[in-house]
Design a protein around this motif. Structure first.
Motif, PDB file in Angstrom:
ATOM      1  N   LEU A 114     -22.941   9.626 -13.192  1.00 28.52           N
ATOM      2  CA  LEU A 114     -22.145  10.831 -12.995  1.00 28.52           C
ATOM      3  C   LEU A 114     -20.716  10.469 -13.381  1.00 28.52           C
ATOM      4  O   LEU A 114     -20.147   9.528 -12.830  1.00 28.52           O
ATOM      5  CB  LEU A 114     -22.222  11.285 -11.541  1.00 28.52           C
ATOM      6  N   VAL A 115     -20.135  11.183 -14.344  1.00 33.09           N
ATOM      7  CA  VAL A 115     -18.844  10.817 -14.927  1.00 33.09           C
ATOM      8  C   VAL A 115     -17.805  11.876 -14.577  1.00 33.09           C
ATOM      9  O   VAL A 115     -18.044  13.075 -14.745  1.00 33.09           O
ATOM     10  CB  VAL A 115     -18.950  10.677 -16.458  1.00 33.09           C
ATOM     11  N   TYR A 116     -16.657  11.405 -14.098  1.00 32.07           N
ATOM     12  CA  TYR A 116     -15.553  12.299 -13.739  1.00 32.07           C
ATOM     13  C   TYR A 116     -14.317  11.946 -14.549  1.00 32.07           C
ATOM     14  O   TYR A 116     -13.948  10.774 -14.661  1.00 32.07           O
ATOM     15  CB  TYR A 116     -15.194  12.166 -12.259  1.00 32.07           C
ATOM     16  N   THR A 117     -13.657  12.957 -15.108  1.00 31.71           N
ATOM     17  CA  THR A 117     -12.301  12.816 -15.612  1.00 31.71           C
ATOM     18  C   THR A 117     -11.383  13.544 -14.650  1.00 31.71           C
ATOM     19  O   THR A 117     -11.602  14.716 -14.330  1.00 31.71           O
ATOM     20  CB  THR A 117     -12.154  13.417 -17.024  1.00 31.71           C
ATOM     21  N   MET A 118     -10.349  12.842 -14.150  1.00 33.37           N
ATOM     22  CA  MET A 118      -9.459  13.406 -13.135  1.00 33.37           C
ATOM     23  C   MET A 118      -8.008  13.156 -13.515  1.00 33.37           C
ATOM     24  O   MET A 118      -7.712  12.366 -14.408  1.00 33.37           O
ATOM     25  CB  MET A 118      -9.775  12.802 -11.762  1.00 33.37           C
ATOM     26  N   GLU A 119      -7.126  13.815 -12.805  1.00 34.12           N
ATOM     27  CA  GLU A 119      -5.694  13.680 -13.032  1.00 34.12           C
ATOM     28  C   GLU A 119      -5.016  13.381 -11.706  1.00 34.12           C
ATOM     29  O   GLU A 119      -5.285  14.049 -10.701  1.00 34.12           O
ATOM     30  CB  GLU A 119      -5.136  14.966 -13.637  1.00 34.12           C
ATOM     31  N   ILE A 120      -4.134  12.369 -11.705  1.00 36.40           N
ATOM     32  CA  ILE A 120      -3.428  11.987 -10.491  1.00 36.40           C
ATOM     33  C   ILE A 120      -2.094  12.713 -10.412  1.00 36.40           C
ATOM     34  O   ILE A 120      -1.273  12.633 -11.327  1.00 36.40           O
ATOM     35  CB  ILE A 120      -3.184  10.468 -10.443  1.00 36.40           C
ATOM     36  N   PHE A 178       0.846  -1.195   0.000  1.00 37.57           N
ATOM     37  CA  PHE A 178       0.000   0.000   0.000  1.00 37.57           C
ATOM     38  C   PHE A 178       0.884   1.248   0.000  1.00 37.57           C
ATOM     39  O   PHE A 178       1.871   1.324   0.731  1.00 37.57           O
ATOM     40  CB  PHE A 178      -0.904   0.002   1.234  1.00 37.57           C
ATOM     41  N   ILE A 179       0.521   2.234  -0.839  1.00 43.61           N
ATOM     42  CA  ILE A 179       1.307   3.462  -0.944  1.00 43.61           C
ATOM     43  C   ILE A 179       0.572   4.644  -0.341  1.00 43.61           C
ATOM     44  O   ILE A 179       1.058   5.299   0.569  1.00 43.61           O
ATOM     45  CB  ILE A 179       1.666   3.747  -2.412  1.00 43.61           C
ATOM     46  N   LYS A 180      -0.638   4.951  -0.834  1.00 48.31           N
ATOM     47  CA  LYS A 180      -1.358   6.110  -0.325  1.00 48.31           C
ATOM     48  C   LYS A 180      -2.828   6.051  -0.734  1.00 48.31           C
ATOM     49  O   LYS A 180      -3.218   5.239  -1.574  1.00 48.31           O
ATOM     50  CB  LYS A 180      -0.738   7.410  -0.833  1.00 48.31           C
ATOM     51  N   THR A 181      -3.609   6.939  -0.135  1.00 47.85           N
ATOM     52  CA  THR A 181      -5.027   7.096  -0.441  1.00 47.85           C
ATOM     53  C   THR A 181      -5.276   8.483  -1.012  1.00 47.85           C
ATOM     54  O   THR A 181      -4.734   9.475  -0.519  1.00 47.85           O
ATOM     55  CB  THR A 181      -5.898   6.896   0.817  1.00 47.85           C
ATOM     56  N   TYR A 182      -6.102   8.551  -2.045  1.00 51.74           N
ATOM     57  CA  TYR A 182      -6.537   9.819  -2.631  1.00 51.74           C
ATOM     58  C   TYR A 182      -8.010  10.039  -2.275  1.00 51.74           C
ATOM     59  O   TYR A 182      -8.831   9.124  -2.401  1.00 51.74           O
ATOM     60  CB  TYR A 182      -6.408   9.807  -4.148  1.00 51.74           C
ATOM     61  N   ASP A 183      -8.336  11.248  -1.845  1.00 50.29           N
ATOM     62  CA  ASP A 183      -9.724  11.587  -1.561  1.00 50.29           C
ATOM     63  C   ASP A 183     -10.471  11.836  -2.856  1.00 50.29           C
ATOM     64  O   ASP A 183      -9.960  12.490  -3.775  1.00 50.29           O
ATOM     65  CB  ASP A 183      -9.807  12.834  -0.680  1.00 50.29           C
ATOM     66  N   LEU A 184     -11.699  11.346  -2.929  1.00 51.10           N
ATOM     67  CA  LEU A 184     -12.552  11.565  -4.081  1.00 51.10           C
ATOM     68  C   LEU A 184     -13.494  12.736  -3.819  1.00 51.10           C
ATOM     69  O   LEU A 184     -13.726  13.102  -2.668  1.00 51.10           O
ATOM     70  CB  LEU A 184     -13.361  10.302  -4.380  1.00 51.10           C
ATOM     71  N   PRO A 185     -14.041  13.350  -4.875  1.00 52.41           N
ATOM     72  CA  PRO A 185     -14.987  14.456  -4.681  1.00 52.41           C
ATOM     73  C   PRO A 185     -16.147  14.055  -3.776  1.00 52.41           C
ATOM     74  O   PRO A 185     -16.658  12.937  -3.857  1.00 52.41           O
ATOM     75  CB  PRO A 185     -15.475  14.741  -6.107  1.00 52.41           C
ATOM     76  N   GLU A 186     -16.568  14.963  -2.899  1.00 55.20           N
ATOM     77  CA  GLU A 186     -17.578  14.644  -1.897  1.00 55.20           C
ATOM     78  C   GLU A 186     -18.916  14.263  -2.514  1.00 55.20           C
ATOM     79  O   GLU A 186     -19.670  13.472  -1.936  1.00 55.20           O
ATOM     80  CB  GLU A 186     -17.763  15.828  -0.953  1.00 55.20           C
TER      81      GLU A 186
END
Length: 396
Positions: free
Chosen positions: A190-196, A153-161
């Protein structure tokens, strides 16, 4: 409020389609009925090549039995991924473990346990492999967890509320992440395009709505997705329809296929409880090359009214659905060419859901744990890649 969602296949909360009255038949006048109007392509029930030899052939090459692994005793295979060396990665949802196998099906490692802590797994809704990292939509789609290819495990990213039940669709070559979530009050997504980067940055978000019928105001389902570099496909849950969007949410093309007796998902509401039943599915496109793709369909043949079925099923007073399967072949112009009508044959091929760099494909199922390798010969005259294409499948 008690929301109960019933799913007929392993994985995330997805929309599904109930279909009855399938008929392909032979060619004839129906094959000339393809219409293209206002960005919508209307296909008949019979393909252009239905009277000819099938444009695609499948040959079983090899079978790997994963049930031979003694520890852990694998019970479920979900969200299969494969790296450049041919190693497998998947989630056993019942064991709450992330598991890796070598190309021969031997266990490399298994990590994780049920929970919400770092490295734990709880009701994951999808996984993608990108640049030697695994990204899992975890804890009922409430967060995005990152692991390396050794299972650390490396890390957790929060998703939009406002993103509920976030499902991982995939990650493009440029690192853009596509995720879907619940479009409450409708059937759709509901569709999201995101960047890490150090965090998740939202690039665009938009809604896909199939129907806002009143019966779906208290629960939701959404359809399947398939990614390409210039956009993605969305398969409906209420009709034999699929659409092509760019990553900004602009609708480019819609494809429909004539299908008698098409019905939507079943819903039953009683006091504070809502039960939603997905029955069957219109699959996401399976791309064979630049000129051909497949659509697989599963539909129950013993149900006429989805809402009546939902009411009976909520009380346990009904028989289980009996499913039939078929598979359509389309060309790059989204014209129906041919239908594989043999239900057992199509079910046996699996979903062909993952493709590696060598042209092998994989299908994920939750029981029997067999990996089957297929070779596919495409014979379509319009194809620029005529010849042998290879597939590797995980079959139920």
């Amino acid at each position: 409020m008690d929301y109960k969602t019933h799913r007929n296949f392993t994985g995330l909360l997805v929309s599904v389609l109930m279909i009855t009255g399938f008929g392909c038949g032979s060619g004839g006048d129906d094959t000339s009925a393809i219409k293209k109007e206002n960005g919508v392509i209307y296909n008949p029930s019979v393909g252009l090549l239905q009277d000819e030899e099938a444009p695609v052939e499948f040959e079983l090459v090899e079978t790997i039995d994963l049930s031979m692994i003694e520890e852990p005793v694998i019970s479920n295979v979900g969200y299969l991924q494969i790296d450049d060396e041919g190693n497998f990665y998947f989630i056993d949802r019942r064991l709450s473990k992330l598991i890796s196998l070598d190309p021969e099906g031997n266990l490399r490692w298994a990590v994780g346990e049920e929970g919400k802590g770092p490295g734990d797994l709880e009701s994951p809704f999808g996984m993608s492999l990108y640049k030697d990292k695994l990204y899992i939509s975890n804890v009922q789609g409430s967060r995005l967890d990152e692991f390396d290819l050794s299972g650390n495990f490396i890390k957790t990213y929060d998703l939009p509320e406002d993103m509920r039940f976030a499902s991982m669709v995939g990650i493009r070559d440029d690192g853009k992440v596509l995720m879907s979530g619940a479009n409450y009050g409708a059937v759709g997504a509901l569709v999201y395009t995101m960047e890490i980067s150090d965090s998740l940055r939202v690039i665009s978000d938009f809604k896909i709505t199939e129907t806002e019928a009143d019966e779906y105001s208290r629960a939701t389902l959404w359809g399947g997705f398939a990614m390409q570099e210039d956009g993605f496909y969305y398969s409906f849950g209420t009709d034999y329809t699929f659409q092509m969007y760019d990553y900004d949410g602009n609708l480019k093309t819609e494809v429909q296929r004539e299908f008698d007796g098409t019905l939507g998902p079943g819903i039953y509401t009683s006091e504070n409880s809502v039960s939603l039943y997905g029955l069957g599915s219109i699959g996401s496109p399976i791309f064979l090359n630049s000129d051909l793709y497949l659509i697989q369909v599963e539909h129950p043949v013993n149900i006429d009214d989805p809402h009546a079925y939902a009411r009976r099923a909520s009380t346990g007073d009904t028989e289980s659905p009996i499913y039939e399967h078929f598979m359509d072949v389309y060309n790059a112009d989204h014209e129906l060419l041919y239908t594989f009508e043999d239900s057992d044959f199509v079910e046996g091929l699996g979903s062909l859901s993952v493709r590696d760099d060598e042209g092998y494909y994989y299908s994920v199922f939750s029981s029997d744990l067999l990996i089957k390798k297929y070779q596919v010969n495409t014979k379509y005259e319009g194809s620029e890649m005529k010849g042998m294409t290879q597939f590797l499948l995980l079959i139920k």
